[in-house]
Design an enzyme around this catalytic site. Structure first.
Site, short mmCIF file in Angstrom:
data_model
loop_
_atom_site.label_atom_id
_atom_site.label_comp_id
_atom_site.label_asym_id
_atom_site.label_seq_id
_atom_site.Cartn_x
_atom_site.Cartn_y
_atom_site.Cartn_z
N CYS A 135 0.82 -1.23 0.00
CA CYS A 135 0.00 0.00 0.00
C CYS A 135 0.85 1.27 0.00
CB CYS A 135 -0.92 0.03 1.22
SG CYS A 135 -2.06 -1.35 1.28
N HIS A 177 -3.07 7.47 3.49
CA HIS A 177 -3.50 6.19 2.93
C HIS A 177 -4.95 5.94 3.33
CE1 HIS A 177 -3.69 2.25 1.44
NE2 HIS A 177 -3.61 1.63 2.61
N ASN A 187 -10.09 0.25 0.52
CA ASN A 187 -8.63 0.30 0.46
C ASN A 187 -8.17 -0.22 -0.90
OD1 ASN A 187 -5.89 -0.07 0.73
ND2 ASN A 187 -6.00 -1.17 2.69
O1 UT7 Z 1 -3.51 -0.92 3.83
C1 UT7 Z 1 -2.95 -1.16 5.09
C2 UT7 Z 1 -3.49 -2.39 5.63
N1 UT7 Z 1 -4.76 -2.43 6.24
C3 UT7 Z 1 -5.15 -1.71 7.32
O2 UT7 Z 1 -4.66 -0.68 7.63
C4 UT7 Z 1 -6.24 -2.31 8.13
C5 UT7 Z 1 -5.98 -2.20 9.59
N2 UT7 Z 1 -6.97 -2.80 10.46
C6 UT7 Z 1 -8.27 -2.38 10.51
O3 UT7 Z 1 -8.65 -1.49 9.78
C7 UT7 Z 1 -9.19 -3.01 11.54
O4 UT7 Z 1 -8.43 -3.79 12.43
C8 UT7 Z 1 -10.28 -3.90 10.89
C9 UT7 Z 1 -11.30 -3.02 10.20
C10 UT7 Z 1 -9.67 -4.87 9.91
C11 UT7 Z 1 -11.03 -4.67 11.98
O5 UT7 Z 1 -11.58 -3.81 12.97
P1 UT7 Z 1 -11.39 -4.14 14.50
O6 UT7 Z 1 -12.10 -3.09 15.27
O7 UT7 Z 1 -9.90 -4.27 14.75
O8 UT7 Z 1 -12.17 -5.50 14.64
P2 UT7 Z 1 -11.62 -6.95 15.10
O9 UT7 Z 1 -10.74 -7.52 14.06
O10 UT7 Z 1 -11.09 -6.84 16.50
O11 UT7 Z 1 -12.96 -7.73 15.15
C12 UT7 Z 1 -13.97 -7.43 16.11
C13 UT7 Z 1 -15.12 -8.39 15.91
C14 UT7 Z 1 -14.69 -9.85 15.89
O12 UT7 Z 1 -15.68 -10.61 16.52
P3 UT7 Z 1 -15.45 -11.18 18.00
O13 UT7 Z 1 -14.25 -12.04 17.91
O14 UT7 Z 1 -15.25 -9.97 18.85
O15 UT7 Z 1 -16.73 -11.90 18.27
C15 UT7 Z 1 -14.69 -10.19 14.41
O16 UT7 Z 1 -14.94 -11.56 14.17
O17 UT7 Z 1 -15.76 -8.15 14.65
C16 UT7 Z 1 -15.85 -9.36 13.91
N3 UT7 Z 1 -15.75 -9.06 12.51
C17 UT7 Z 1 -16.82 -8.73 11.76
N4 UT7 Z 1 -18.13 -8.64 12.05
C18 UT7 Z 1 -18.97 -8.28 11.07
C19 UT7 Z 1 -14.64 -9.00 11.72
N5 UT7 Z 1 -14.97 -8.65 10.48
C20 UT7 Z 1 -16.32 -8.49 10.47
C21 UT7 Z 1 -17.25 -8.12 9.49
N6 UT7 Z 1 -18.54 -8.03 9.82
N7 UT7 Z 1 -16.87 -7.83 8.21
#
Ligand code: UT7
Length: 340
Positions: free
Chosen positions: A127, A267, A297
């Site tokens: 990225c 970004h 993204n």
């Molecule tokens: O280009 C550079 C690379 N990319 C980035 O910069 C991305 C960086 N990371 C992020 O933007 C965030 O970490 C994410 C958007 C990917 C995830 O957000 P988060 O607040 O860190 O969520 P999480 O991964 O901690 O997930 C929280 C919950 C989980 O459920 P449990 O385990 O708490 O029950 C996930 O399973 O949300 C769940 N979850 C979803 N629920 C509904 C994960 N993806 C989804 C989804 N829809 N699409």
């Protein structure tokens, strides 16, 4: 009031000024909304919007390649720069989704736009690739080796997306952005650049299959190794820390203060990351360019598309200090300040 840079590295070394003399971008027609995704995996518009700020993303056609999108963005940048493709000396494509492992996607773009005098290569910095490529091109022009460079950020991330993994498939989209760099006449240009990497974290954002380490075979084809693998939370933390540090370094090295910056183009991965950086830098929200809601993204294309939109919409004007800052797999990060 806008201050003059206290000690611009450019003027200090009496180098040629490298300006961005044209920008262009292209995004595919097909729109995939959060509602569409909620019919494909267990997710919702509410979750995606609150966690990422993304509302929709573009998806390239099956037969539309990264170089197709790159060429369309490039031709718009070339037109705005009022140059002919033959004038391009160096053609760089930043991408994590090349048409093929080799030859370089830049060579396919060369053929499509008729840049027959250009040296062509791809830049692999995920990225962060667009700013890595801008900074490489800037060095070649500053040194006098080349006069004109075409720098493209292009990615078809939907070709390496695991459409059954809700953790990642809601985040990405396709597109391309381009910039023509030259040194003709203008006093304005790139005044500060920074690049950095940390190979300790190669395992938090990567595509494990398809390279020489793990070729895709009939035996492993079902394992989704040729798709993006990401530890979202860890990437999030690293992204905020690295982008903040890179932004501060660029401002410092340009001899500017935060108040001098007219527009930040970060970004476009997650609105929460963008807002965290804006807040911690102390930059008002209206100075931070955001289009992640419309494209998701798009990796190396993200800042390139945003720069073109900011340029063409009049959001950035002649004399403005524009700060671009990126972060990606590798880990890689970079920041650039341009006096527009
Ligand atoms: O280009 C550079 C690379 N990319 C980035 O910069 C991305 C960086 N990371 C992020 O933007 C965030 O970490 C994410 C958007 C990917 C995830 O957000 P988060 O607040 O860190 O969520 P999480 O991964 O901690 O997930 C929280 C919950 C989980 O459920 P449990 O385990 O708490 O029950 C996930 O399973 O949300 C769940 N979850 C979803 N629920 C509904 C994960 N993806 C989804 C989804 N829809 N699409």
């Amino acid at each position: 009031m806008k201050q003059q840079p206290r000690s611009s590295p450019r003027s200090a070394r009496n180098q040629r000024t490298v300006s961005i003399i044209g920008t262009g971008s292209y995004t595919p027609e097909k729109i995939l909304t959060n509602e569409d995704l909620s019919r494909m995996v267990d997710t919702s518009d509410e979750w995606i919007t609150t966690r990422t700020g993304i509302k929709e993303r573009r998806v390239a056609a099956k037969d539309e390649t990264t170089s197709d999108m790159a060429a369309k963005a490039a031709l718009k940048a070339i037109e705005q720069a009022k140059i002919s493709p033959e004038e391009i000396d160096l053609l760089l494509v930043a991408t994590a989704t090349p048409d093929m492992i080799f030859p370089a996607t830049a060579c396919f773009v060369q053929k499509k736009i008729g840049a027959k005098n250009a040296a062509c290569l791809d830049v692999s910095a995920a990225c962060a690739g667009f700013l890595f490529a801008i900074e490489i091109a800037q060095q070649f022009i500053t040194s006098g080796t080349y006069d004109t460079a075409l720098v493209i950020g292009a990615d078809k991330l939907t070709s390496i997306t695991n459409w059954t993994d809700r953790n990642t498939c809601v985040l990405f989209g396709d597109g391309a952005g381009a910039a023509v760099l030259g040194h003709r006449g203008s006093a304005h240009g790139v005044i500060s650049t920074n690049m950095g990497s940390d190979g300790e974290y190669t395992d938090i954002l990567f595509m494990p299959g398809g390279g020489s380490k793990t070729p895709i075979t009939a035996q492993n084809a079902h394992l989704n190794l040729q798709t993006i693998h990401m530890s979202g939370k860890e990437v999030y933390k690293q992204a905020v820390t690295a982008m903040l540090a890179a932004a501060r370094r660029a401002i410092d090295e340009a001899g500017l203060t935060v108040d001098d910056i007219a527009c930040v183009i970060p970004h476009q991965a997650n609105l929460r990351i963008i807002e965290a950086i804006g807040e911690r830098l102390g930059i008002p929200r209206e100075k931070v360019f955001v289009n992640v809601d419309r494209y998701g993204n798009t990796s190396a294309a993200a800042v390139a598309i945003a720069l073109d939109e900011a340029n063409r919409s009049g959001r950035i004007k002649s004399g403005d200090y524009v700060l671009m800052v990126v972060f990606g797999g590798g880990l890689t990060w970079a920041s650039t300040i341009v006096e527009w």
